[in-house]
Design an enzyme around this catalytic site. Structure first.
Site, PDB file in Angstrom:
ATOM      1  N   ASP A 261       0.850  -1.145   0.032  1.00  0.00           N
ATOM      2  CA  ASP A 261      -0.050  -0.049   0.065  1.00  0.00           C
ATOM      3  C   ASP A 261       0.871   1.189  -0.083  1.00  0.00           C
ATOM      4  O   ASP A 261       1.858   1.078   0.339  1.00  0.00           O
ATOM      5  CB  ASP A 261      -0.934   0.069   1.175  1.00  0.00           C
ATOM      6  N   SER A 262       0.116   2.294  -0.435  1.00  0.00           N
ATOM      7  CA  SER A 262       1.125   3.491  -0.186  1.00  0.00           C
ATOM      8  C   SER A 262       1.356   4.012   1.145  1.00  0.00           C
ATOM      9  O   SER A 262       1.991   4.906   1.390  1.00  0.00           O
ATOM     10  CB  SER A 262       0.343   4.787  -0.887  1.00  0.00           C
TER      11      SER A 262
ATOM     12  N   CYS B 289      -3.473  -1.310  -2.570  1.00  0.00           N
ATOM     13  CA  CYS B 289      -3.839   0.431  -2.717  1.00  0.00           C
ATOM     14  C   CYS B 289      -4.711   0.432  -4.197  1.00  0.00           C
ATOM     15  O   CYS B 289      -4.285  -0.189  -5.138  1.00  0.00           O
ATOM     16  CB  CYS B 289      -2.615   0.888  -3.015  1.00  0.00           C
TER      17      CYS B 289
ATOM     18  N   GLU C  58      -5.476   9.505   8.471  1.00  0.00           N
ATOM     19  CA  GLU C  58      -4.183   9.450   8.846  1.00  0.00           C
ATOM     20  C   GLU C  58      -3.966  10.253   9.904  1.00  0.00           C
ATOM     21  O   GLU C  58      -3.089  10.078  10.831  1.00  0.00           O
ATOM     22  CB  GLU C  58      -3.138  10.028   7.592  1.00  0.00           C
TER      23      GLU C  58
ATOM     24  N   CYS D   4     -10.770   2.961  -1.997  1.00  0.00           N
ATOM     25  CA  CYS D   4      -9.502   3.410  -1.506  1.00  0.00           C
ATOM     26  C   CYS D   4      -9.188   2.594  -0.007  1.00  0.00           C
ATOM     27  O   CYS D   4     -10.244   2.571   0.695  1.00  0.00           O
ATOM     28  CB  CYS D   4      -9.525   4.980  -1.173  1.00  0.00           C
TER      29      CYS D   4
ATOM     30  N   HIS E 130      -7.985   3.417   2.749  1.00  0.00           N
ATOM     31  CA  HIS E 130      -8.340   4.170   3.955  1.00  0.00           C
ATOM     32  C   HIS E 130     -10.141   4.282   4.260  1.00  0.00           C
ATOM     33  O   HIS E 130     -10.523   4.548   5.312  1.00  0.00           O
ATOM     34  CB  HIS E 130      -8.013   5.741   3.715  1.00  0.00           C
TER      35      HIS E 130
HETATM   36  N1  DGL Z   1      -3.919   3.677  -0.797  1.00  0.00           N
HETATM   37  C1  DGL Z   1      -4.441   4.718  -1.664  1.00  0.00           C
HETATM   38  C2  DGL Z   1      -5.585   4.044  -2.428  1.00  0.00           C
HETATM   39  O1  DGL Z   1      -6.057   2.867  -1.882  1.00  0.00           O
HETATM   40  C3  DGL Z   1      -5.029   5.948  -0.727  1.00  0.00           C
HETATM   41  C4  DGL Z   1      -4.054   6.838  -0.168  1.00  0.00           C
HETATM   42  C5  DGL Z   1      -3.050   7.591  -1.354  1.00  0.00           C
HETATM   43  O2  DGL Z   1      -3.547   8.548  -1.772  1.00  0.00           O
HETATM   44  O3  DGL Z   1      -2.037   7.056  -1.290  1.00  0.00           O
HETATM   45  O4  DGL Z   1      -5.914   4.363  -3.311  1.00  0.00           O
END
Ligand code: DGL
Length: 248
Positions: free
Chosen positions: A12-13, A75, A155, A185, A187
């Site tokens: 993930d990011s 992600c 976050e 997403c 989050h």
């Molecule tokens: N992990 C990213 C997603 O699922 C969300 C957070 C980001 O913008 O990096 O798209």
């Protein structure tokens, strides 16, 4: 069915991919999960396609150091922009979350005229990937909304209250109430209750649940094993571990 899957990488990011890890460990599918969050460079959702591809291929190099059977790209942004490149270059299986999300819609929503709202980062929405795949399945009423402010909100450990209410209203005040909403997403499942308050009887699609269904249909797993998780982050790994302790 292919060979038994024991070890997974989850990419993930940042920390948001833990929402997908939560679903994976609840199902007791893996012996080990290697989690890699690119916390030094989050968010990905505001970056352009070439940058996301470059970051994804760097993450791939990291995962090559481990003996994983499958890489789960938690992600949505990476799944939207870089999944083909990852699949082409990886020496192991790679799955993203968008195709599973679309299959989860198909499994739950039979009426092709249902009103479906796709929420995600700017990049995920811009890619149009959910929209394209859902259109190919015959769904006709598709709306998209980039709701990136939920990312820093989560976050910052804000999961409810006046900030979240205001952002919900800001994004959704002119949106026709959907029958189905994709939380596209990592989050967003963490604020599922807030979505639920705003859209009362809407069917919510969660990437974690969708990927579990997808994996179980396609791969073989050991039954009921406890998962050892190793956490890696490109910045402040202790924060990632603290968040994991709290969320999982
Ligand atoms: N992990 C990213 C997603 O699922 C969300 C957070 C980001 O913008 O990096 O798209």
């Amino acid at each position: 069915m292919s060979k038994k899957i024991l070890k997974a990488g989850v990419f993930d990011s940042g920390v948001g991919g833990l929402s997908v890890v939560k679903s994976l460990i609840e199902q007791k599918l893996f012996q080990q999960i290697i989690y890699y969050g690119d916390t030094a460079r989050v968010p990905y959702g505001t970056k352009d396609k070439n940058t996301v591809i470059r970051y994804a291929l760097e993450a791939l190099e990291f995962f090559k150091n481990f003996d994983i059977d499958i890489l789960i790209t938690a992600c949505n942004t990476v799944s939207a922009y870089a999944i083909e490149e990852l699949k082409e270059q990886a020496p192991f299986e790679v799955v993203g979350v968008i195709e599973p999300g679309v299959i989860a819609v198909e499994n739950r929503v039979k009426d092709k005229n249902s009103n479906i709202l796709i929420t995600g980062t700017k990049a995920t929405v811009k890619s149009g990937k959910y929209k394209k795949l859902l259109s190919e399945k015959g769904y006709k009423n598709l709306q998209q909304k980039a709701t990136g402010l939920f990312v820093p909100m989560v976050e910052e450990d804000i999961f409810s209250g006046s900030v979240s209410d205001a952002i919900m209203r800001y994004y959704f005040k002119d949106i026709k109430k959907p029958d189905v909403l994709i939380m596209g997403c990592t989050h967003f499942p963490l604020i599922e209750n807030e979505y639920r308050k705003f859209f009362k009887d809407t069917v919510l699609i969660h990437s974690g649940e969708a990927i579990v269904e997808y994996l179980k249909d396609r791969y073989e797993f050991e039954d009921n094993i406890d998962t050892d998780i190793k956490y890696f982050a490109t910045e402040n790994p202790s924060h990632l571990k603290e968040v994991a302790k709290k969320w999982l």
